[in-house]
Write a protein that holds these residues in place. Structure first.
Motif, PDB file in Angstrom:
ATOM      1  N   ALA A 205       0.867  -1.251  -0.115  1.00 59.22           N
ATOM      2  CA  ALA A 205       0.153   0.090  -0.046  1.00 59.22           C
ATOM      3  C   ALA A 205       0.954   1.069  -0.177  1.00 59.22           C
ATOM      4  O   ALA A 205       0.495   2.177  -0.860  1.00 59.22           O
ATOM      5  CB  ALA A 205      -0.816   0.006   1.260  1.00 59.22           C
ATOM      6  N   ARG A 206       1.900   1.312   0.728  1.00 59.00           N
ATOM      7  CA  ARG A 206       2.738   2.456   0.963  1.00 59.00           C
ATOM      8  C   ARG A 206       3.596   2.760  -0.526  1.00 59.00           C
ATOM      9  O   ARG A 206       3.679   3.806  -0.994  1.00 59.00           O
ATOM     10  CB  ARG A 206       3.914   2.171   1.992  1.00 59.00           C
ATOM     11  N   ALA A 207       3.957   1.491  -0.983  1.00 61.37           N
ATOM     12  CA  ALA A 207       4.615   1.706  -2.424  1.00 61.37           C
ATOM     13  C   ALA A 207       3.643   2.228  -3.476  1.00 61.37           C
ATOM     14  O   ALA A 207       4.151   3.228  -4.300  1.00 61.37           O
ATOM     15  CB  ALA A 207       4.908   0.374  -2.943  1.00 61.37           C
ATOM     16  N   MET A 208       2.242   1.853  -3.567  1.00 58.28           N
ATOM     17  CA  MET A 208       1.449   2.352  -4.392  1.00 58.28           C
ATOM     18  C   MET A 208       1.073   3.702  -3.958  1.00 58.28           C
ATOM     19  O   MET A 208       0.941   4.603  -4.916  1.00 58.28           O
ATOM     20  CB  MET A 208       0.087   1.538  -4.301  1.00 58.28           C
ATOM     21  N   ALA A 209       0.921   4.278  -2.611  1.00 57.70           N
ATOM     22  CA  ALA A 209       0.716   5.596  -2.457  1.00 57.70           C
ATOM     23  C   ALA A 209       2.012   6.356  -3.010  1.00 57.70           C
ATOM     24  O   ALA A 209       1.617   7.565  -3.509  1.00 57.70           O
ATOM     25  CB  ALA A 209       0.398   5.714  -0.937  1.00 57.70           C
ATOM     26  N   ARG A 210       3.175   5.971  -2.714  1.00 59.40           N
ATOM     27  CA  ARG A 210       4.298   6.917  -3.197  1.00 59.40           C
ATOM     28  C   ARG A 210       4.344   6.900  -4.624  1.00 59.40           C
ATOM     29  O   ARG A 210       4.880   8.082  -5.192  1.00 59.40           O
ATOM     30  CB  ARG A 210       5.627   6.186  -2.793  1.00 59.40           C
ATOM     31  N   GLY A 211       4.020   5.909  -5.298  1.00 60.83           N
ATOM     32  CA  GLY A 211       4.031   5.882  -6.830  1.00 60.83           C
ATOM     33  C   GLY A 211       2.786   6.644  -7.570  1.00 60.83           C
ATOM     34  O   GLY A 211       2.834   6.739  -8.547  1.00 60.83           O
ATOM     35  N   GLY A 212       1.601   6.767  -6.553  1.00 62.91           N
ATOM     36  CA  GLY A 212       0.535   7.293  -7.377  1.00 62.91           C
ATOM     37  C   GLY A 212      -0.254   6.346  -8.258  1.00 62.91           C
ATOM     38  O   GLY A 212      -0.865   6.989  -8.876  1.00 62.91           O
ATOM     39  N   ARG A 213      -0.155   5.084  -7.996  1.00 63.81           N
ATOM     40  CA  ARG A 213      -0.922   4.295  -8.990  1.00 63.81           C
ATOM     41  C   ARG A 213      -0.725   2.911  -8.418  1.00 63.81           C
ATOM     42  O   ARG A 213      -0.004   2.256  -7.446  1.00 63.81           O
ATOM     43  CB  ARG A 213      -0.124   3.970 -10.289  1.00 63.81           C
ATOM     44  N   LEU A 214      -1.952   2.048  -8.806  1.00 59.28           N
ATOM     45  CA  LEU A 214      -2.197   0.756  -8.110  1.00 59.28           C
ATOM     46  C   LEU A 214      -1.135  -0.056  -8.930  1.00 59.28           C
ATOM     47  O   LEU A 214      -1.003   0.025 -10.421  1.00 59.28           O
ATOM     48  CB  LEU A 214      -3.490   0.278  -8.684  1.00 59.28           C
ATOM     49  N   GLY A 215      -0.714  -1.295  -8.430  1.00 56.64           N
ATOM     50  CA  GLY A 215       0.432  -2.005  -9.082  1.00 56.64           C
ATOM     51  C   GLY A 215       0.583  -3.168  -8.228  1.00 56.64           C
ATOM     52  O   GLY A 215       1.108  -3.098  -6.790  1.00 56.64           O
ATOM     53  N   VAL A 216       0.751  -4.537  -8.714  1.00 57.46           N
ATOM     54  CA  VAL A 216       1.004  -5.707  -7.815  1.00 57.46           C
ATOM     55  C   VAL A 216       2.516  -5.750  -7.447  1.00 57.46           C
ATOM     56  O   VAL A 216       3.094  -6.559  -6.674  1.00 57.46           O
ATOM     57  CB  VAL A 216       0.589  -7.015  -8.414  1.00 57.46           C
ATOM     58  N   GLU A 217       3.191  -5.068  -8.439  1.00 58.04           N
ATOM     59  CA  GLU A 217       4.725  -4.998  -8.393  1.00 58.04           C
ATOM     60  C   GLU A 217       5.163  -3.704  -7.626  1.00 58.04           C
ATOM     61  O   GLU A 217       4.869  -2.651  -7.736  1.00 58.04           O
ATOM     62  CB  GLU A 217       5.420  -5.113  -9.690  1.00 58.04           C
ATOM     63  N   GLY A 218       6.080  -3.733  -6.562  1.00 60.17           N
ATOM     64  CA  GLY A 218       6.625  -2.689  -5.821  1.00 60.17           C
ATOM     65  C   GLY A 218       7.982  -2.116  -6.751  1.00 60.17           C
ATOM     66  O   GLY A 218       8.225  -2.659  -8.054  1.00 60.17           O
ATOM     67  N   PRO A 219       8.340  -1.115  -6.264  1.00 60.11           N
ATOM     68  CA  PRO A 219       9.543  -0.252  -6.933  1.00 60.11           C
ATOM     69  C   PRO A 219      10.444  -1.281  -7.437  1.00 60.11           C
ATOM     70  O   PRO A 219      11.296  -1.004  -8.608  1.00 60.11           O
ATOM     71  CB  PRO A 219       9.771   0.793  -6.437  1.00 60.11           C
ATOM     72  N   ASP A 220      10.776  -2.336  -6.869  1.00 63.43           N
ATOM     73  CA  ASP A 220      11.871  -3.344  -7.068  1.00 63.43           C
ATOM     74  C   ASP A 220      11.357  -4.306  -7.934  1.00 63.43           C
ATOM     75  O   ASP A 220      12.165  -5.169  -8.287  1.00 63.43           O
ATOM     76  CB  ASP A 220      12.445  -4.004  -5.734  1.00 63.43           C
ATOM     77  N   GLY A 221      10.211  -4.223  -8.444  1.00 60.68           N
ATOM     78  CA  GLY A 221       9.644  -5.297  -9.501  1.00 60.68           C
ATOM     79  C   GLY A 221       9.421  -6.594  -8.678  1.00 60.68           C
ATOM     80  O   GLY A 221       8.892  -7.472  -9.338  1.00 60.68           O
ATOM     81  N   VAL A 222       9.277  -6.881  -7.221  1.00 56.81           N
ATOM     82  CA  VAL A 222       8.953  -7.756  -6.736  1.00 56.81           C
ATOM     83  C   VAL A 222       7.313  -7.630  -6.454  1.00 56.81           C
ATOM     84  O   VAL A 222       6.802  -6.792  -6.005  1.00 56.81           O
ATOM     85  CB  VAL A 222       9.523  -8.112  -5.190  1.00 56.81           C
ATOM     86  N   PRO A 223       6.729  -8.872  -7.031  1.00 59.99           N
ATOM     87  CA  PRO A 223       5.056  -8.647  -6.864  1.00 59.99           C
ATOM     88  C   PRO A 223       4.808  -9.071  -5.384  1.00 59.99           C
ATOM     89  O   PRO A 223       5.413  -9.776  -4.698  1.00 59.99           O
ATOM     90  CB  PRO A 223       4.692  -9.906  -7.874  1.00 59.99           C
ATOM     91  N   VAL A 224       3.487  -8.710  -5.239  1.00 59.37           N
ATOM     92  CA  VAL A 224       2.900  -8.911  -3.733  1.00 59.37           C
ATOM     93  C   VAL A 224       3.097 -10.379  -3.431  1.00 59.37           C
ATOM     94  O   VAL A 224       3.228 -10.761  -1.954  1.00 59.37           O
ATOM     95  CB  VAL A 224       1.507  -8.658  -3.538  1.00 59.37           C
ATOM     96  N   TYR A 225       2.657 -11.379  -3.870  1.00 61.39           N
ATOM     97  CA  TYR A 225       2.676 -12.686  -3.646  1.00 61.39           C
ATOM     98  C   TYR A 225       3.822 -13.130  -3.161  1.00 61.39           C
ATOM     99  O   TYR A 225       4.247 -14.036  -2.499  1.00 61.39           O
ATOM    100  CB  TYR A 225       2.126 -13.679  -4.654  1.00 61.39           C
ATOM    101  N   ARG A 226       5.249 -12.888  -3.841  1.00 61.94           N
ATOM    102  CA  ARG A 226       6.491 -12.975  -3.600  1.00 61.94           C
ATOM    103  C   ARG A 226       6.697 -12.582  -2.352  1.00 61.94           C
ATOM    104  O   ARG A 226       7.792 -13.108  -1.582  1.00 61.94           O
ATOM    105  CB  ARG A 226       7.514 -12.643  -4.624  1.00 61.94           C
ATOM    106  N   ARG A 227       6.371 -11.296  -2.143  1.00 62.74           N
ATOM    107  CA  ARG A 227       6.576 -10.643  -0.828  1.00 62.74           C
ATOM    108  C   ARG A 227       5.965 -11.418   0.439  1.00 62.74           C
ATOM    109  O   ARG A 227       6.730 -11.575   1.341  1.00 62.74           O
ATOM    110  CB  ARG A 227       6.257  -9.336  -0.615  1.00 62.74           C
TER     111      ARG A 227
END
Length: 99
Positions: free
Chosen positions: A1-23
């Motif tokens: 949620a924090r990464a999406m808020a910082r980026g201003g968009r919804l996305g399953v991957e964080g800025p590092d390219g790692v998707p939620v399920y891998r996290r």
């Protein structure tokens, strides 16, 4: 949620390219199945849940009895609230046998 808020968009991957399920796995939670919802806009928990229940695909996940655990996070950014919700069934020997 924090990464999406910082980026201003919804996305399953964080800025590092790692998707939620891998996290989830990297955090030490092995699972048999996982469902996720990424949403922006609802400003309260009640509105977020209402949003999930109004949309067919989200409602199926929320109401699926296969999921026994849930986690929800939100973060404000850019005048919006970003939500990450996960529903999961943990990996257990019994669950693996059933699968």
């Amino acid at each position: 949620a924090r990464a999406m808020a910082r980026g201003g968009r919804l996305g399953v991957e964080g800025p590092d390219g790692v998707p939620v399920y891998r996290r989830v796995v990297a955090a030490g939670y092995p699972y048999l199945t996982v469902g996720e919802h990424l949403v922006s806009g609802p400003l309260s928990v009640d509105r977020f849940v209402g949003h999930c229940l109004r949309h067919e695909a989200a409602r199926r996940t929320v109401c699926d009895p296969a999921f026994t655990h849930a986690a929800v996070a939100s973060c404000e950014g850019g005048g919006d609230t970003y939500w990450t919700a996960l529903w999961a069934r943990p990996l257990t020997p019994e669950g693996l046998d059933r699968t």
